[in-house]
Write an enzyme that holds these catalytic residues in place. Structure first.
Site, short mmCIF file in Angstrom:
data_model
loop_
_atom_site.label_atom_id
_atom_site.label_comp_id
_atom_site.label_asym_id
_atom_site.label_seq_id
_atom_site.Cartn_x
_atom_site.Cartn_y
_atom_site.Cartn_z
N ASP A 42 -42.55 47.05 94.09
CA ASP A 42 -42.70 46.08 95.18
C ASP A 42 -42.98 46.79 96.51
O ASP A 42 -43.20 46.13 97.54
CB ASP A 42 -41.53 45.09 95.26
N SER A 43 -43.08 48.13 96.46
CA SER A 43 -43.60 48.89 97.61
C SER A 43 -45.01 48.42 97.95
O SER A 43 -45.53 48.72 99.02
CB SER A 43 -43.60 50.39 97.30
N ASP A 81 -41.57 45.84 88.92
CA ASP A 81 -40.40 45.50 89.72
C ASP A 81 -40.12 44.01 89.64
O ASP A 81 -41.05 43.20 89.75
CB ASP A 81 -40.67 45.85 91.19
N LYS A 110 -37.89 46.62 86.37
CA LYS A 110 -36.95 47.39 87.20
C LYS A 110 -36.25 46.44 88.16
O LYS A 110 -36.89 45.57 88.75
CB LYS A 110 -37.68 48.49 87.98
N GLU A 112 -33.24 46.23 91.36
CA GLU A 112 -32.32 46.87 92.31
C GLU A 112 -30.95 46.24 92.07
O GLU A 112 -30.66 45.14 92.54
CB GLU A 112 -32.83 46.67 93.74
N GLU A 179 -32.49 56.34 94.51
CA GLU A 179 -33.30 56.45 95.73
C GLU A 179 -32.44 56.93 96.89
O GLU A 179 -31.44 56.30 97.25
CB GLU A 179 -33.97 55.10 96.07
O1 KIV Z 1 -41.26 49.75 94.86
C1 KIV Z 1 -41.37 50.94 94.55
O2 KIV Z 1 -42.46 51.53 94.55
C2 KIV Z 1 -40.15 51.63 94.13
C3 KIV Z 1 -40.19 53.12 94.02
C4 KIV Z 1 -40.42 53.76 95.31
C5 KIV Z 1 -39.00 53.65 93.30
O3 KIV Z 1 -39.16 51.00 93.94
#
Ligand code: KIV
Length: 263
Positions: A42-43, A81, A110, A112, A179
């Site tokens: 989600d970056s 994510d 993934k 959090e 992280e």
């Molecule tokens: O959103 C993302 O790209 C991430 C990584 C930086 C681990 O969570």
């Protein structure tokens, strides 16, 4: 690359590499570079949408980008994510949202993870959806944390991280992202849990590393934290190429008849 192959590397103590992609072009390049996985992180809210946080990411956005990444790879594992609040509210929503990401092309999701999410993470795994936990700095909780500063610096924070990592390992996540946590903490977690740790800003003692591809390629000139290593000056190189194109068009060097078609 399958989760089983990740685990084979982990057992052989070989480092695991993960890079982010949000479209088929970048995903293809990452597969050509033989990374062990592509993270549709989600970056992308920063790098693709230009927003200042990941909080506004919608499930529909993640489904869209996951589908694009899927079309760029043939055998590389895709981890998607789960956006903010698309997991952890109820088991039903968590399952439905994770299933949608898998159906869009992800191999795994993934999250959090906070301590209260662990039962829902366990349920996803029971239902056959591989999950990667993400602890330490958790950008989705920026409003609560007030910033992206190191997590695990105090004894109590380090103990909380260790407890959560153990819980995640016990319920069967296939890996844990750490992280921006201190190196001694990431080493202790690596040694205490039974799945790979993937670091970003967690030092050299993790089972693998993840970075945002735009950072690796030097496309984020205003973002240079010490955990990032830039392998090229992408901004400079791309701007030079674009300027060369403009110059050629301006001076009628391109296109020539060689670039045209005859009847
Ligand atoms: O959103 C993302 O790209 C991430 C990584 C930086 C681990 O969570």
């Amino acid at each position: 690359m399958t989760i089983q192959k990740w685990w084979a590397k982990y057992r052989a103590q070989q480092p695991i590499t993960l890079l982010t992609a949000y479209d088929a072009t970048m995903a293809r390049l990452i597969e050509m570079a033989e990374a062990d996985g592509v993270l549709v992180g989600d970056s992308l809210m920063h790098t693709f949408f230009g927003e200042s946080s990941t909080v506004s990411m919608q499930l529909a956005d993640m489904l869209y980008h996951t589908r694009a990444v899927k079309n760029g790879v043939s055998h590389t594992m895709i981890i998607a994510d789960m956006p903010f609040m698309t997991y952890g509210i109820s088991v039903e929503d968590t399952l439905r949202n994770a299933a949608a990401l898998i159906q869009a092309g992800a191999t795994a999701v993934k999250c959090e993870v906070r301590a209260n999410h662990v039962p829902m993470i366990a349920r996803l795994i029971q239902e056959g959806i591989p999950v990667m936990g993400h602890i330490g700095v958790q950008p989705q909780y920026i409003h609560e944390a007030g910033g992206y500063s190191l997590k695990g610096g105090s004894e109590s924070e380090a103990a909380a991280l260790m407890a959560l990592a153990r819980q995640l390992s016990d319920v069967g996540v296939f890996a844990v992202v750490l992280e921006k946590v201190p190196m001694d903490v990431s080493r202790e977690i690596r040694d205490a849990i039974h799945c790979p740790t993937i670091g970003i800003g967690a030092g050299p003692h993790c089972s693998g590393q993840v970075l945002v591809t735009q950072d690796v390629l030097g496309l984020t000139p205003n973002f240079s934290p010490k955990f990032v290593k830039k392998y090229m000056d992408g901004t400079h190189q791309i701007v030079s190429a674009l300027k060369a194109f403009k110059q050629d068009v301006d001076t009628r060097v391109f296109p020539t008849e060689a670039n045209g078609y005859t009847r």
